[in-house]
Motif scaffolding. Structure first.
Motif, short mmCIF file in Angstrom:
data_model
loop_
_atom_site.label_atom_id
_atom_site.label_comp_id
_atom_site.label_asym_id
_atom_site.label_seq_id
_atom_site.Cartn_x
_atom_site.Cartn_y
_atom_site.Cartn_z
N ILE A 38 32.18 12.04 54.93
CA ILE A 38 31.60 14.02 55.01
C ILE A 38 31.48 13.90 53.76
O ILE A 38 32.38 13.79 53.35
CB ILE A 38 32.75 14.41 55.40
N ILE A 39 30.23 14.74 53.69
CA ILE A 39 29.72 14.15 51.93
C ILE A 39 29.03 15.28 51.73
O ILE A 39 28.62 16.21 52.34
CB ILE A 39 28.69 13.03 51.88
N GLY A 40 29.38 16.21 50.63
CA GLY A 40 29.11 17.25 50.43
C GLY A 40 29.67 18.28 50.05
O GLY A 40 30.95 17.71 49.43
N ASP A 41 29.30 19.37 50.20
CA ASP A 41 30.07 20.39 49.73
C ASP A 41 32.12 20.83 50.28
O ASP A 41 32.19 22.18 51.12
CB ASP A 41 29.52 21.99 49.58
N ILE A 42 32.56 19.99 50.36
CA ILE A 42 33.62 20.16 51.20
C ILE A 42 34.33 22.18 50.82
O ILE A 42 35.31 21.96 51.75
CB ILE A 42 35.05 18.95 51.32
N LYS A 43 34.54 21.64 49.33
CA LYS A 43 35.32 22.81 49.45
C LYS A 43 35.71 24.04 50.26
O LYS A 43 35.82 25.10 50.50
CB LYS A 43 35.48 23.90 48.34
N HIS A 44 33.66 24.51 50.70
CA HIS A 44 34.00 25.50 51.70
C HIS A 44 33.06 25.61 53.02
O HIS A 44 32.55 25.90 53.71
CB HIS A 44 32.08 26.92 50.46
N SER A 45 33.60 24.30 52.91
CA SER A 45 33.26 23.72 55.16
C SER A 45 33.75 23.62 55.70
O SER A 45 34.84 23.25 55.74
CB SER A 45 32.77 22.32 54.46
N ARG A 46 34.33 24.94 56.44
CA ARG A 46 34.94 24.61 57.57
C ARG A 46 34.49 23.41 59.04
O ARG A 46 35.03 23.07 59.56
CB ARG A 46 34.19 25.89 58.59
N VAL A 47 33.31 22.91 58.78
CA VAL A 47 32.20 21.64 59.42
C VAL A 47 33.07 20.45 59.42
O VAL A 47 33.81 19.82 60.22
CB VAL A 47 31.01 21.62 58.96
N ALA A 48 33.56 20.71 57.99
CA ALA A 48 34.37 19.08 57.75
C ALA A 48 35.77 19.31 57.74
O ALA A 48 35.99 18.15 58.43
CB ALA A 48 34.46 19.71 55.93
N ARG A 49 36.03 20.39 57.69
CA ARG A 49 38.04 20.88 58.36
C ARG A 49 37.91 20.93 59.48
O ARG A 49 38.45 19.98 59.90
CB ARG A 49 38.32 22.38 58.13
N SER A 50 37.27 21.39 60.44
CA SER A 50 37.54 21.18 61.43
C SER A 50 36.94 19.27 62.74
O SER A 50 37.64 18.84 63.22
CB SER A 50 36.41 21.75 62.97
N ASN A 51 36.15 18.83 61.76
CA ASN A 51 35.66 17.34 62.42
C ASN A 51 36.98 16.53 61.28
O ASN A 51 37.30 15.81 62.26
CB ASN A 51 34.89 16.88 61.57
N LEU A 52 37.74 16.81 60.43
CA LEU A 52 39.01 15.98 59.80
C LEU A 52 40.30 16.33 61.15
O LEU A 52 40.13 15.04 61.08
CB LEU A 52 39.53 16.62 58.51
N TRP A 53 40.40 17.13 61.44
CA TRP A 53 41.10 17.65 61.99
C TRP A 53 41.23 17.55 63.83
O TRP A 53 42.36 16.27 64.26
CB TRP A 53 41.28 19.02 62.29
N ALA A 54 40.06 16.99 64.32
CA ALA A 54 39.42 16.26 65.68
C ALA A 54 39.69 15.03 65.81
O ALA A 54 39.60 14.45 66.29
CB ALA A 54 38.19 16.98 65.82
N LEU A 55 38.35 13.76 64.06
CA LEU A 55 38.56 12.99 64.31
C LEU A 55 39.52 12.20 63.83
O LEU A 55 40.01 10.91 64.94
CB LEU A 55 37.33 12.82 63.19
N GLN A 56 40.92 12.52 63.04
CA GLN A 56 41.91 12.20 63.27
C GLN A 56 43.24 11.94 64.80
O GLN A 56 43.57 11.21 64.31
CB GLN A 56 42.96 12.90 62.06
N LYS A 57 42.79 12.91 65.25
CA LYS A 57 43.38 12.59 66.90
C LYS A 57 43.16 11.86 67.05
O LYS A 57 43.72 11.58 68.09
CB LYS A 57 43.59 13.73 67.41
N PHE A 58 41.77 11.51 67.00
CA PHE A 58 41.63 10.16 68.09
C PHE A 58 41.65 8.92 66.95
O PHE A 58 41.18 7.67 68.13
CB PHE A 58 40.07 10.34 68.47
N GLY A 59 41.84 8.33 66.28
CA GLY A 59 42.84 6.91 65.23
C GLY A 59 41.04 7.43 64.68
O GLY A 59 40.83 5.79 64.10
#
Length: 303
Positions: free
Chosen positions: A163-184
């Protein structure tokens, strides 16, 4: 329709951090069912009223939700903050409570303040769907991203996602992080120092651009050009040179890699114009997948 307080939580969708992999999978599976249906409308929610409450600007997310709701036969009320009493000082809470008192069965809500949505959900008696809250989460965007990846690769386990870009302000990055890691899946971030969220580094490492492009899915985030004034971005052209998915970088991607973006896209900033519709791009497929995902979410809220 009546939803008890004990079941309200499982009908609402406030974020993916607290959802299990099984719950997320059930939504993805149901979205696949809705995508497979050929009829335009299946009026299973014909007796339900849904309010789309957007206290922050949106085009794609709002239209995607409205399309999903109408395909399920719901009656839809669209609320625009710019033309409402919120401009006169009415609180977001009072607005939601007002619509609740008028008889809505569920609310889709986008707002800027962090932490307010969870409080709202505790104080109202209809399920709420998070359409983006501050820089906290954007669960339906991440769900459609996961759906897009699962559909292409077959499964999420073992995938390498950058995930590349403005991580600081990104709710998309956070939701993807939490979800993707649940699936390995393995998640890596890439961002200029001024756009990093240090608190997320314990969950996913920040890597240079060259390493970030060594992935199965490369997800570019929108550069929020309005943040020029905050000094986070020296120039759009410099950002493109250092962190943009240019034609030259895209040409080096192995053929199995897919290119993603939550949109709206700043062409020739975070991603070059011709790369948006590159053969490996799934950007417009993501938008298309948003409708069945939101149909599944609305059905879950109002079943």
């Amino acid at each position: 329709m009546t939803i008890t307080s004990s079941s309200l939580k499982e009908h609402s969708l406030l974020g993916l951090k607290e959802l299990s992999a099984a719950e997320i999978s059930s939504i993805l599976d149901r979205a696949a069912y809705w995508e497979s249906r050929t009829e335009k409308k299946t009026p299973i929610l014909k007796d339900c009223f849904v309010a789309n409450m957007f206290f922050e600007n949106s085009t794609r997310t709002r239209f995607s939700f409205e399309m999903a709701e109408k395909r399920l036969g719901a009656e839809v009320l669209n609320f625009a903050a710019a033309a409402s009493s919120v401009e006169k000082g009415e609180s977001i809470y009072d607005t939601v409570r007002t619509l609740e008192s008028m008889g809505i069965d569920a609310g889709v809500i986008r707002l800027k303040p962090n932490g307010l949505l969870a409080d709202l959900a505790q104080r109202v008696s209809v399920p709420l769907i998070n359409a983006g809250d501050g820089n906290n989460e954007h669960p339906t965007q991440a769900l459609l991203d996961l759906y897009t990846m699962r559909k292409h690769f077959g499964e999420l386990k073992g995938l390498k996602v950058s995930i590349i870009g403005d991580i600081k302000h990104s709710r998309v990055a956070r939701s993807n992080l939490w979800a993707l890691q649940k699936f390995g899946a393995e998640v890596k971030f890439c961002a200029p120092p001024s756009m990093q969220a240090p608190e997320l580094a314990v969950h996913a490492p920040y890597v240079p651009m060259e390493e970030a492009l060594c992935a199965d899915a490369v997800m570019m985030l929108r550069v929020q050009l309005e943040r020029h004034a905050e000094g986070l971005l020296k120039s759009a052209d410099q950002y493109r040179q250092e962190y943009g998915l240019t034609e030259e970088r895209a040409a080096l991607l192995p053929p199995h890699v897919i290119i993603m973006h939550p949109a709206p896209v700043n062409r020739n900033v975070e991603i070059d114009d011709l790369v948006v519709e590159h053969a490996q791009s799934r950007i417009f497929q993501q938008m298309s997948n948003g409708v069945p995902i939101r149909m599944a979410v609305m059905e879950r809220a109002l079943k």
